[in-house]
Design an enzyme around this catalytic site. Structure first.
Site, PDB file in Angstrom:
ATOM      1  N   LEU A   1     -29.352   8.617  44.447  1.00 42.05           N
ATOM      2  CA  LEU A   1     -29.203   9.256  43.147  1.00 42.05           C
ATOM      3  C   LEU A   1     -29.233   8.199  42.045  1.00 42.05           C
ATOM      4  O   LEU A   1     -29.043   7.021  42.290  1.00 42.05           O
ATOM      5  CB  LEU A   1     -27.887  10.029  43.095  1.00 42.05           C
ATOM      6  CG  LEU A   1     -27.686  11.153  44.118  1.00 42.05           C
ATOM      7  CD1 LEU A   1     -26.301  11.775  43.947  1.00 42.05           C
ATOM      8  CD2 LEU A   1     -28.762  12.214  43.980  1.00 42.05           C
TER       9      LEU A   1
ATOM     10  N   CYS B   1     -32.951   4.615  35.924  1.00 42.60           N
ATOM     11  CA  CYS B   1     -31.900   3.900  35.199  1.00 42.60           C
ATOM     12  C   CYS B   1     -30.998   3.106  36.141  1.00 42.60           C
ATOM     13  O   CYS B   1     -30.798   1.906  35.969  1.00 42.60           O
ATOM     14  CB  CYS B   1     -31.071   4.894  34.390  1.00 42.60           C
ATOM     15  SG  CYS B   1     -29.750   4.115  33.437  1.00 42.60           S
TER      16      CYS B   1
ATOM     17  N   HIS C   1      -8.399  -7.868  12.824  1.00 48.16           N
ATOM     18  CA  HIS C   1      -8.716  -9.297  12.697  1.00 48.16           C
ATOM     19  C   HIS C   1      -7.991 -10.073  13.785  1.00 48.16           C
ATOM     20  O   HIS C   1      -6.817  -9.803  14.050  1.00 48.16           O
ATOM     21  CB  HIS C   1      -8.274  -9.807  11.330  1.00 48.16           C
ATOM     22  CG  HIS C   1      -8.437 -11.285  11.158  1.00 48.16           C
ATOM     23  ND1 HIS C   1      -9.649 -11.865  10.879  1.00 48.16           N
ATOM     24  CD2 HIS C   1      -7.531 -12.308  11.262  1.00 48.16           C
ATOM     25  CE1 HIS C   1      -9.488 -13.185  10.798  1.00 48.16           C
ATOM     26  NE2 HIS C   1      -8.206 -13.468  11.027  1.00 48.16           N
TER      27      HIS C   1
END
Length: 464
Positions: free
Chosen positions: A40, A44, A443
């Site tokens: 499966l 990709c 930050h």
């Protein structure tokens, strides 16, 4: 003999088909999933997105090792073992394959390994890849998600040894000393980044006047500047006239009258839809230019048959196929899903540095006569970018006046494919430049560059 009956039969188990099968099962449909490969996951998982990104991550790690002295580490002699790099890639693929099998079992999706073909509008023949026997299934609805395959050049014969496609090069036995990549699209440039990182002398030949056609030109130019630093040679407006294969190399003639010898050739000229073995003529399914025709809900001219992903004329991206699959099966299940707005669909290119974008480019806006403004900020001033050695590139926000609506965002830099997600959500929520500038970013992070880019259009950035 009665046929096995399903609410939905899905053909193809790539990022469209497997997502569609799982979502349909979650919605209470009885689902069959047909896959002709041994595993499966489609292109990709097996030969595309996942293996290439695994190899690219190894390339990043190798680069860090080579710069170890900068960070206070002494390595006697750093080297790489290509066999083990391939082995790591294979382990990742196998883990994902097992995960997909588990998900199908968990969601009670019946998986058939074989080639799926139409017998009639509701009947699908499954020709087993194990024994060649045929089993016929009945589907109240059918979802076609068969994806795409590599395009090839007729006079260049791929052998998987010296001449490759993206399917075969992920298992190349050793890193070539020199490589020619035919085609300057996404896949070709990702492999250029990969193999140049392992010291291959890479040349990219593209017949068009530019690489990455359709992407923001400023981002492409910055990528090419970084390629030049890495000694990746990019030749545009040039064709490959001939390839003469020798024992362990190829002599290549280009239309600029040059001839050169390469250890390896990668043919990367694009992909084409896989629809030829579905027997579409049996049911009269409409096609156009090699693609299946469908409406905004991915419904074909036969109302209970749907098509998604690379076989329809929408962006050929894994995440696009997944989104289309969810929309299609929710439509089948009687839901009323929102239409997909492709202006909110991002592109992601995993070159070094990465390139990502969403929405309109300057070039497309100019062509349509739409006025716009640009807010841009480089990564170089950001402290975290320096810490992570990710100072290349910039963020570019294209917006309109007077309401500062964001029309497009384009990023080139080491974290581009991650940073673009903020703008995907922003695009879905119709966020303005003011909204992005007002949002507090943590930050120190590279994401601070997003807020700084917005500030560039709101009176000026702080740290530039």
């Amino acid at each position: 003999m009665s046929l096995k009956s399903y609410d939905l039969i899905v053909i193809g188990s790539g990022p469209g088909g497997e997502v569609g099968a799982i979502r349909a099962a979650q919605l209470g449909l009885r689902v069959a999933l047909i896959e002709k490969r041994a595993h499966l996951g489609g292109t990709c998982l097996n030969v595309g997105c996942i293996p290439t990104k695994a190899l690219l991550e190894s390339a990043k790690f190798w680069k860090k090792l080579q710069n170890a002295d900068k960070h206070g580490f002494s390595l006697i002699k750093a080297s790489f073992r290509w066999d083990d790099i391939l082995g790591n890639k294979d382990k990742i693929i196998e883990t994902q394959r097992k995960g997909l099998k588990f998900l199908m079992k968990k969601n009670k999706v019946d998986v058939y390994q074989g080639l799926g073909q139409f017998r009639s509008e509701h009947e699908i023949d499954v020709i087993s890849t194990h024994d060649g026997k045929t089993e016929t299934l009945f589907g109240h609805h059918i979802l076609l998600a068969t994806g795409s395959e590599v395009s090839q050049i007729p006079n260049i014969k791929v052998d998987g040894k010296v001449i490759h496609t993206s399917d075969t090069i992920i298992n190349i036995e050793k890193v070539p000393q020199s490589m020619l990549i035919i085609g300057g699209g996404v896949i070709g440039l990702e492999f250029a980044s990969l193999f140049s990182s392992f010291s291959s002398k890479v040349t990219v030949v593209e017949m068009m006047d530019t690489v990455l056609a359709g992407e923001d030109r400023d981002c492409v130019n910055e990528l090419l500047r970084q390629f030049k630093k890495k000694s990746i040679k990019v030749i545009t407006g040039t064709k490959v006239l001939s390839v003469e294969k020798k024992e362990n190399s190829c002599e290549v003639e280009l239309s600029d009258e040059t001839r050169e010898l390469f250890d390896c050739i990668l043919v990367s000229i694009g992909r084409k839809p896989v629809i030829q073995n579905l027997c579409l003529e049996e049911v009269g399914l409409h096609t156009k230019n090699g693609f299946i025709s469908s409406n905004a809900h991915y419904q074909t001219n036969i109302s209970h048959i749907f098509a998604i992903g690379d076989i329809i004329q929408t962006p050929a991206l894994a995440h696009t196929a997944s989104a289309e699959a969810i929309h299609a099966v929710e439509t089948i299940a009687g839901k009323n899903p929102r239409l997909i707005n492709y202006e909110t669909n991002p592109s992601a290119i995993y070159t070094f540095p990465e390139v990502a974008g969403i929405g309109r480019t300057e070039e497309s806006l100019k062509a349509d006569g739409i006025s716009y403004q640009v807010a841009q900020f480089p990564f170089a001033p950001i402290a975290k970018a320096k810490i992570e050695e990710s100072t290349e590139g910039f963020i570019k926000i294209i917006y309109s006046q007077p309401y500062k609506q964001i029309l497009g965002v384009h990023i080139v830099g080491a974290k581009a494919t991650e940073l673009i997600s903020e703008f995907v959500l922003g695009s879905v929520l119709e966020a303005t430049l003011d909204d992005i500038g007002h949002a507090i970013h943590p930050h120190p992070t590279i994401s601070e560059s997003i807020q700084e880019a917005a500030h560039s259009g709101l009176g000026g950035p702080i740290h530039l």
